[in-house]
Design a protein around this motif. Structure first.
Motif, PDB file in Angstrom:
ATOM      1  N   UNK A  59       9.521   6.357  10.700  1.00  0.00           N
ATOM      2  CA  UNK A  59      10.235   7.311   9.875  1.00  0.00           C
ATOM      3  C   UNK A  59       9.693   7.429   8.467  1.00  0.00           C
ATOM      4  N   UNK A  60       8.573   6.765   8.179  1.00  0.00           N
ATOM      5  CA  UNK A  60       7.954   6.869   6.864  1.00  0.00           C
ATOM      6  C   UNK A  60       7.128   8.148   6.779  1.00  0.00           C
ATOM      7  N   UNK A  61       6.649   8.457   5.579  1.00  0.00           N
ATOM      8  CA  UNK A  61       5.820   9.649   5.392  1.00  0.00           C
ATOM      9  C   UNK A  61       4.432   9.458   5.998  1.00  0.00           C
ATOM     10  N   UNK A  62       4.114   8.243   6.385  1.00  0.00           N
ATOM     11  CA  UNK A  62       2.810   7.914   6.955  1.00  0.00           C
ATOM     12  C   UNK A  62       2.427   6.522   6.507  1.00  0.00           C
ATOM     13  N   UNK A  63       1.159   6.169   6.660  1.00  0.00           N
ATOM     14  CA  UNK A  63       0.694   4.841   6.291  1.00  0.00           C
ATOM     15  C   UNK A  63       1.238   4.401   4.946  1.00  0.00           C
ATOM     16  N   UNK A  64       1.794   3.184   4.867  1.00  0.00           N
ATOM     17  CA  UNK A  64       2.552   2.781   3.700  1.00  0.00           C
ATOM     18  C   UNK A  64       1.760   2.189   2.553  1.00  0.00           C
ATOM     19  N   UNK A  65       0.464   1.917   2.736  1.00  0.00           N
ATOM     20  CA  UNK A  65      -0.333   1.268   1.699  1.00  0.00           C
ATOM     21  C   UNK A  65      -1.128   2.291   0.898  1.00  0.00           C
ATOM     22  N   UNK A  66      -1.507   1.887  -0.289  1.00  0.00           N
ATOM     23  CA  UNK A  66      -2.415   2.723  -1.066  1.00  0.00           C
ATOM     24  C   UNK A  66      -3.802   2.715  -0.432  1.00  0.00           C
ATOM     25  N   UNK A  67      -4.216   1.544   0.064  1.00  0.00           N
ATOM     26  CA  UNK A  67      -5.538   1.428   0.685  1.00  0.00           C
ATOM     27  C   UNK A  67      -5.584   0.166   1.534  1.00  0.00           C
ATOM     28  N   UNK A  68      -6.628   0.069   2.369  1.00  0.00           N
ATOM     29  CA  UNK A  68      -6.850  -1.112   3.201  1.00  0.00           C
ATOM     30  C   UNK A  68      -8.298  -1.544   3.044  1.00  0.00           C
ATOM     31  N   UNK A  69      -8.521  -2.853   2.961  1.00  0.00           N
ATOM     32  CA  UNK A  69      -9.868  -3.403   2.837  1.00  0.00           C
ATOM     33  C   UNK A  69     -10.292  -3.978   4.176  1.00  0.00           C
ATOM     34  N   UNK A  70     -11.459  -3.555   4.681  1.00  0.00           N
ATOM     35  CA  UNK A  70     -11.881  -3.953   6.021  1.00  0.00           C
ATOM     36  C   UNK A  70     -12.891  -5.101   5.981  1.00  0.00           C
ATOM     37  N   UNK A  71     -13.102  -5.787   7.107  1.00  0.00           N
ATOM     38  CA  UNK A  71     -14.006  -6.946   7.143  1.00  0.00           C
ATOM     39  C   UNK A  71     -15.444  -6.624   6.802  1.00  0.00           C
ATOM     40  N   UNK A  72     -15.819  -5.327   6.907  1.00  0.00           N
ATOM     41  CA  UNK A  72     -17.203  -4.942   6.659  1.00  0.00           C
ATOM     42  C   UNK A  72     -17.439  -4.523   5.212  1.00  0.00           C
ATOM     43  N   UNK A  73     -16.380  -4.622   4.381  1.00  0.00           N
ATOM     44  CA  UNK A  73     -16.543  -4.338   2.963  1.00  0.00           C
ATOM     45  C   UNK A  73     -16.224  -2.918   2.553  1.00  0.00           C
ATOM     46  N   UNK A  74     -15.547  -2.158   3.424  1.00  0.00           N
ATOM     47  CA  UNK A  74     -15.183  -0.781   3.106  1.00  0.00           C
ATOM     48  C   UNK A  74     -13.706  -0.674   2.732  1.00  0.00           C
ATOM     49  N   UNK A  75     -13.398   0.274   1.890  1.00  0.00           N
ATOM     50  CA  UNK A  75     -12.017   0.564   1.510  1.00  0.00           C
ATOM     51  C   UNK A  75     -11.584   1.849   2.209  1.00  0.00           C
ATOM     52  N   UNK A  76     -10.510   1.753   2.990  1.00  0.00           N
ATOM     53  CA  UNK A  76      -9.940   2.935   3.628  1.00  0.00           C
ATOM     54  C   UNK A  76      -8.796   3.450   2.751  1.00  0.00           C
ATOM     55  N   UNK A  77      -8.966   4.650   2.230  1.00  0.00           N
ATOM     56  CA  UNK A  77      -7.911   5.267   1.435  1.00  0.00           C
ATOM     57  C   UNK A  77      -6.743   5.649   2.350  1.00  0.00           C
ATOM     58  N   UNK A  78      -5.518   5.267   1.975  1.00  0.00           N
ATOM     59  CA  UNK A  78      -4.348   5.669   2.736  1.00  0.00           C
ATOM     60  C   UNK A  78      -3.479   6.567   1.851  1.00  0.00           C
ATOM     61  N   UNK A  79      -2.582   6.001   1.052  1.00  0.00           N
ATOM     62  CA  UNK A  79      -1.812   6.852   0.132  1.00  0.00           C
ATOM     63  C   UNK A  79      -2.590   7.178  -1.135  1.00  0.00           C
ATOM     64  N   UNK A  80      -3.489   6.294  -1.520  1.00  0.00           N
ATOM     65  CA  UNK A  80      -4.304   6.563  -2.692  1.00  0.00           C
ATOM     66  C   UNK A  80      -3.523   6.431  -3.990  1.00  0.00           C
ATOM     67  N   UNK A  81      -3.976   7.138  -5.004  1.00  0.00           N
ATOM     68  CA  UNK A  81      -3.386   7.064  -6.336  1.00  0.00           C
ATOM     69  C   UNK A  81      -2.139   7.926  -6.454  1.00  0.00           C
ATOM     70  N   UNK A  82      -1.264   7.530  -7.376  1.00  0.00           N
ATOM     71  CA  UNK A  82      -0.099   8.340  -7.788  1.00  0.00           C
ATOM     72  C   UNK A  82       0.869   8.620  -6.648  1.00  0.00           C
ATOM     73  N   UNK A  83       1.040   7.667  -5.748  1.00  0.00           N
ATOM     74  CA  UNK A  83       1.932   7.881  -4.611  1.00  0.00           C
ATOM     75  C   UNK A  83       2.931   6.736  -4.461  1.00  0.00           C
ATOM     76  N   UNK A  84       4.131   7.093  -4.054  1.00  0.00           N
ATOM     77  CA  UNK A  84       5.140   6.107  -3.702  1.00  0.00           C
ATOM     78  C   UNK A  84       4.627   5.276  -2.532  1.00  0.00           C
ATOM     79  N   UNK A  85       4.703   3.962  -2.659  1.00  0.00           N
ATOM     80  CA  UNK A  85       4.278   3.084  -1.582  1.00  0.00           C
ATOM     81  C   UNK A  85       5.438   2.884  -0.592  1.00  0.00           C
ATOM     82  N   UNK A  86       5.171   2.273   0.538  1.00  0.00           N
ATOM     83  CA  UNK A  86       6.227   1.961   1.500  1.00  0.00           C
ATOM     84  C   UNK A  86       6.002   0.564   2.050  1.00  0.00           C
TER      85      UNK A  86
END
Length: 330
Positions: A59-86
């Motif tokens: 029931x959330x607006x979508x992925x709740x994090x601003x970003x996720x850090x992966x084992x290979x050293x990449x950052x996956x943008x999720x909510x990004x900047x200026x967004x309410x987290x969940x």
């Protein structure tokens, strides 16, 4: 910072409402072990999409994090900047959240730690955000972000230097490899396409991208004469459509339809970029905003159109299946 944007992993244009977090960054993890360490980078894409879908289903607006850090050293943008987290009750509007893509007692890789630092630096270079770092457990009673990451917070490791300069998709100079990893076709559809071209033994169409599916996609790419990397990007998609004449039933496979986000793999909501042009076409037909996402307004618009078109009973469901599509477009 090796950044993978929402568009690149197949996410929506934005997630969540506006907020201005200023207190610092919170570290998170998955909970149970997820086993990404040692797997191909493609598995990280599947994991991020799974998290996004799971949070939508909560029931959330979508992925709740601003970003996720992966084992290979990449950052996956999720909510990004200026967004309410969940992600951390009591701190969702005041703290940014960054997940380590580990769970259980899995230890973050050095590359993952650096990616976490990079995104924290990225945030602080662009917004007035304090230097504080917290763990999820400091907001509610939880094991998150796991014992190994708690130690990284306590000993100052996560506060180390990072690069806040994004290289979109992890590319540098010549462009890198990550842009080619953006899948434009759901895994089930990839499996069906491989089977349709005559691959043996036939793949089980289960939506899971394992070793057998990887081998099947690599076989298909060799058949099509494109780069064999096992990643169904735009080049593979174009070559496949050219080989098959671009002809797909209605235009989705049999038994599939367009509708709001759900857990049913036969449903196409605009989560995948390749479905959005058709959804925009539907939205144009029924007179709603053409954003390429099959939300409640689109469903209501389609239902109203179905009634005007003479549909009755269960046929007025707001979904665009083959019968509605044929009536709309012939």
């Amino acid at each position: 910072m090796k950044l993978i944007t929402r568009k690149m992993w197949g996410g929506p244009a934005s997630i969540g409402s506006y907020a201005n977090p200023t207190k610092g960054c919170v570290a998170h993890y998955n909970g149970g072990a997820i086993g990404l360490i040692g797997k191909p980078h493609l598995a990280c894409y599947d994991y991020v999409r799974r998290v996004h879908r799971q949070h939508l289903n909560q029931g959330w607006a979508g992925g709740g994090y601003s970003a996720l850090a992966c084992p290979h050293g990449y950052v996956f943008e999720m909510r990004g900047l200026d967004r309410q987290q969940a992600a951390q009750p009591g701190g969702n509007s005041t703290w940014y959240s960054i997940q380590m893509m580990v769970g259980g007692n899995e230890k973050p890789t050095p590359e993952m730690i650096q990616a976490w630092r990079d995104y924290r630096t990225y945030i602080r270079q662009r917004r007035a955000v304090a230097s504080a770092i917290r763990g999820h457990y400091q907001f509610i009673s939880t094991s998150c972000p796991g014992t190994p990451t708690k130690r990284l917070i306590a000993d100052g490791t996560l506060a180390g230097a990072g690069s806040g300069t994004p290289a979109p998709g992890g590319g540098s100079g010549g462009g890198g490899t990550v842009p080619h990893m953006t899948s434009v076709r759901p895994v089930r559809d990839q499996q069906e396409a491989v089977n349709d071209l005559g691959y043996t033994p036939r793949l089980e169409v289960d939506g899971k991208f394992g070793k057998l599916t990887l081998a099947g996609v690599e076989w298909l790419q060799e058949e099509l004469g494109v780069t064999v990397d096992g990643l169904w990007g735009k080049v593979t998609e174009a070559a496949y459509l050219k080989r098959t004449g671009g002809a797909e039933p209605y235009p989705l496979p049999a038994g599939h339809w367009y509708g709001p986000e759900s857990v049913d793999p036969r449903n196409h909501s605009g989560f995948w970029e390749r479905d959005r042009p058709a959804i925009r076409k539907i939205q144009d037909k029924v007179g709603v905003k053409k954003d390429g996402r099959y939300g409640p307004k689109t469903k209501d618009g389609v239902a109203a159109w179905q009634r005007r078109a003479g549909f009755t009973g269960r046929d007025v469901d707001g979904l665009t299946g083959p019968k509605t599509w044929r009536k709309m477009f012939g």
